[in-house]
Design a protein around this motif. Sequence first.
Motif, PDB file in Angstrom:
ATOM      1  N   SER A   1       0.829  -1.217   0.000  1.00  0.00           N
ATOM      2  CA  SER A   1       0.000   0.000   0.000  1.00  0.00           C
ATOM      3  C   SER A   1       0.856   1.257   0.000  1.00  0.00           C
ATOM      4  N   THR A   2       2.171   1.101  -0.038  1.00  0.00           N
ATOM      5  CA  THR A   2       3.067   2.268  -0.009  1.00  0.00           C
ATOM      6  C   THR A   2       3.523   2.675  -1.403  1.00  0.00           C
ATOM      7  N   GLY A   3       2.920   2.079  -2.429  1.00  0.00           N
ATOM      8  CA  GLY A   3       3.335   2.421  -3.783  1.00  0.00           C
ATOM      9  C   GLY A   3       3.073   3.882  -4.114  1.00  0.00           C
ATOM     10  N   THR A   4       3.948   4.478  -4.885  1.00  0.00           N
ATOM     11  CA  THR A   4       3.789   5.875  -5.299  1.00  0.00           C
ATOM     12  C   THR A   4       3.954   5.973  -6.812  1.00  0.00           C
ATOM     13  N   TYR A   5       3.563   7.128  -7.341  1.00  0.00           N
ATOM     14  CA  TYR A   5       3.671   7.336  -8.775  1.00  0.00           C
ATOM     15  C   TYR A   5       3.830   8.825  -9.038  1.00  0.00           C
ATOM     16  N   CYS A   6       4.277   9.147 -10.238  1.00  0.00           N
ATOM     17  CA  CYS A   6       4.385  10.549 -10.649  1.00  0.00           C
ATOM     18  C   CYS A   6       3.049  10.974 -11.249  1.00  0.00           C
ATOM     19  N   ASP A   7       2.429  11.954 -10.642  1.00  0.00           N
ATOM     20  CA  ASP A   7       1.169  12.473 -11.150  1.00  0.00           C
ATOM     21  C   ASP A   7       1.416  13.034 -12.556  1.00  0.00           C
ATOM     22  N   PRO A   8       0.753  12.489 -13.579  1.00  0.00           N
ATOM     23  CA  PRO A   8       1.018  12.950 -14.954  1.00  0.00           C
ATOM     24  C   PRO A   8       0.653  14.415 -15.170  1.00  0.00           C
ATOM     25  N   HIS A   9      -0.092  15.036 -14.238  1.00  0.00           N
ATOM     26  CA  HIS A   9      -0.461  16.439 -14.393  1.00  0.00           C
ATOM     27  C   HIS A   9       0.581  17.387 -13.785  1.00  0.00           C
ATOM     28  N   LYS A  10       1.561  16.821 -13.087  1.00  0.00           N
ATOM     29  CA  LYS A  10       2.604  17.675 -12.508  1.00  0.00           C
ATOM     30  C   LYS A  10       3.728  17.883 -13.521  1.00  0.00           C
ATOM     31  N   PRO A  11       4.212  19.139 -13.646  1.00  0.00           N
ATOM     32  CA  PRO A  11       5.266  19.390 -14.636  1.00  0.00           C
ATOM     33  C   PRO A  11       6.584  18.719 -14.270  1.00  0.00           C
ATOM     34  N   TYR A  12       6.833  18.545 -12.973  1.00  0.00           N
ATOM     35  CA  TYR A  12       8.046  17.888 -12.523  1.00  0.00           C
ATOM     36  C   TYR A  12       7.658  16.837 -11.493  1.00  0.00           C
ATOM     37  N   CYS A  13       8.526  15.872 -11.287  1.00  0.00           N
ATOM     38  CA  CYS A  13       8.215  14.818 -10.322  1.00  0.00           C
ATOM     39  C   CYS A  13       9.486  14.428  -9.576  1.00  0.00           C
ATOM     40  N   LEU A  14       9.798  15.220  -8.580  1.00  0.00           N
ATOM     41  CA  LEU A  14      10.913  14.896  -7.705  1.00  0.00           C
ATOM     42  C   LEU A  14      10.442  13.915  -6.643  1.00  0.00           C
ATOM     43  N   ALA A  15      11.354  13.471  -5.811  1.00  0.00           N
ATOM     44  CA  ALA A  15      11.013  12.468  -4.798  1.00  0.00           C
ATOM     45  C   ALA A  15       9.867  12.946  -3.911  1.00  0.00           C
ATOM     46  N   ASP A  16       9.901  14.230  -3.522  1.00  0.00           N
ATOM     47  CA  ASP A  16       8.849  14.741  -2.628  1.00  0.00           C
ATOM     48  C   ASP A  16       7.540  15.032  -3.351  1.00  0.00           C
ATOM     49  N   ASP A  17       7.571  15.004  -4.681  1.00  0.00           N
ATOM     50  CA  ASP A  17       6.371  15.307  -5.460  1.00  0.00           C
ATOM     51  C   ASP A  17       5.564  14.068  -5.826  1.00  0.00           C
ATOM     52  N   ARG A  18       6.101  12.917  -5.504  1.00  0.00           N
ATOM     53  CA  ARG A  18       5.417  11.688  -5.903  1.00  0.00           C
ATOM     54  C   ARG A  18       4.113  11.520  -5.136  1.00  0.00           C
ATOM     55  N   SER A  19       3.091  11.025  -5.838  1.00  0.00           N
ATOM     56  CA  SER A  19       1.783  10.818  -5.240  1.00  0.00           C
ATOM     57  C   SER A  19       1.673   9.376  -4.738  1.00  0.00           C
ATOM     58  N   ASP A  20       0.743   9.158  -3.800  1.00  0.00           N
ATOM     59  CA  ASP A  20       0.525   7.799  -3.315  1.00  0.00           C
ATOM     60  C   ASP A  20      -0.917   7.372  -3.601  1.00  0.00           C
ATOM     61  N   LEU A  21      -1.316   6.232  -3.068  1.00  0.00           N
ATOM     62  CA  LEU A  21      -2.632   5.696  -3.375  1.00  0.00           C
ATOM     63  C   LEU A  21      -3.757   6.615  -2.896  1.00  0.00           C
ATOM     64  N   MET A  22      -3.572   7.255  -1.742  1.00  0.00           N
ATOM     65  CA  MET A  22      -4.606   8.148  -1.251  1.00  0.00           C
ATOM     66  C   MET A  22      -4.730   9.374  -2.150  1.00  0.00           C
ATOM     67  N   ASP A  23      -3.590   9.893  -2.604  1.00  0.00           N
ATOM     68  CA  ASP A  23      -3.635  11.008  -3.554  1.00  0.00           C
ATOM     69  C   ASP A  23      -4.438  10.612  -4.799  1.00  0.00           C
ATOM     70  N   LEU A  24      -4.196   9.396  -5.244  1.00  0.00           N
ATOM     71  CA  LEU A  24      -4.893   8.911  -6.427  1.00  0.00           C
ATOM     72  C   LEU A  24      -6.397   8.873  -6.168  1.00  0.00           C
ATOM     73  N   ALA A  25      -6.804   8.314  -5.037  1.00  0.00           N
ATOM     74  CA  ALA A  25      -8.229   8.187  -4.713  1.00  0.00           C
ATOM     75  C   ALA A  25      -8.911   9.548  -4.639  1.00  0.00           C
ATOM     76  N   ILE A  26      -8.214  10.517  -4.046  1.00  0.00           N
ATOM     77  CA  ILE A  26      -8.776  11.866  -3.930  1.00  0.00           C
ATOM     78  C   ILE A  26      -8.851  12.535  -5.302  1.00  0.00           C
ATOM     79  N   ARG A  27      -7.808  12.341  -6.091  1.00  0.00           N
ATOM     80  CA  ARG A  27      -7.766  12.992  -7.398  1.00  0.00           C
ATOM     81  C   ARG A  27      -8.899  12.522  -8.297  1.00  0.00           C
ATOM     82  N   ILE A  28      -9.183  11.221  -8.289  1.00  0.00           N
ATOM     83  CA  ILE A  28     -10.216  10.702  -9.183  1.00  0.00           C
ATOM     84  C   ILE A  28     -11.604  10.754  -8.536  1.00  0.00           C
ATOM     85  N   GLU A  29     -11.668  11.289  -7.318  1.00  0.00           N
ATOM     86  CA  GLU A  29     -12.941  11.505  -6.626  1.00  0.00           C
ATOM     87  C   GLU A  29     -13.728  10.206  -6.467  1.00  0.00           C
TER      88      GLU A  29
END
Length: 287
Positions: free
Chosen positions: A243-271
Amino acid sequence: MPGNLLALALAVTLAWPASASAAPAPGLDQDNDLALLSDSFWRQATPTDLDTWLAPRSQPGEYPPGVVTRNTTAFHLALENNASLAMLQHLRAALPAMVGLGDYPESLLSTAIKHNHPTATIEWLLAQGAPVEAGDYHNPRPLLLAIAQGADASLIDALVKAGADTSYFTRSDSNMDAFDAAVLTEHSTTRRAVARHLPLPEAGSETMEAILVELSRQGRDGPDAPHVSYDILSVLLERGMSSTGTYCDPHKPYCLADDRSDLMDLAIRIEDPQLVDYLLGKGLKAR
């Protein structure tokens, strides 16, 4: 030709005497060598009728007339007209070999899936040698067709058990794999059945990244929209995916280590409130 055959079948039906309990079923003309190419034959005849028709025509090592043409086979027509497994088995028993398993524009397995035949028929075709991976750009592999059709879990299980490929992003014969098909299908039960067979991606792997990026694009169009991400992720997590998997949000212009999204970010983003609640139950919090 189909129009002539249908007219012939109808003529036979109308001309047949209506008495007799011993009379063959309507549409079964014992003098008609084209009966097996008639839709009405397969819709009306019983296994006993088929045996009666085959008996005088079946010779050891030979095919009875009407079993195979350049474009189709009696097996294809039987499946297209929802003939029972018993009918298919009776026809097969009269032949030296089963024709049409994979040598025609559409395999018997794909025809059976398209016409919603039960799992028992699918398993029988596989046992006869139907190629579970037959497919190209014009004809999707049977597993992909089954997913699009909304097949139940038992049929998905049967295809996977027979060797249907469920690996990610490895297909060269099309732009589709089982994961892609599960994302696209409108059938939640089928989607969850497929997720039970997908390989578990390792946390931080390219596969995990690709899966989460794809799911991050599955926004909800309304309250009745399919819970694509929930259906797939909840099954994968229950099976042991991290459950700790992360990904680079394709809508972010850059994706550094601190910018990576996780599963909860994904759930919130897709509503998807169902996925949010599920992840909260797993101990994930919004950042």
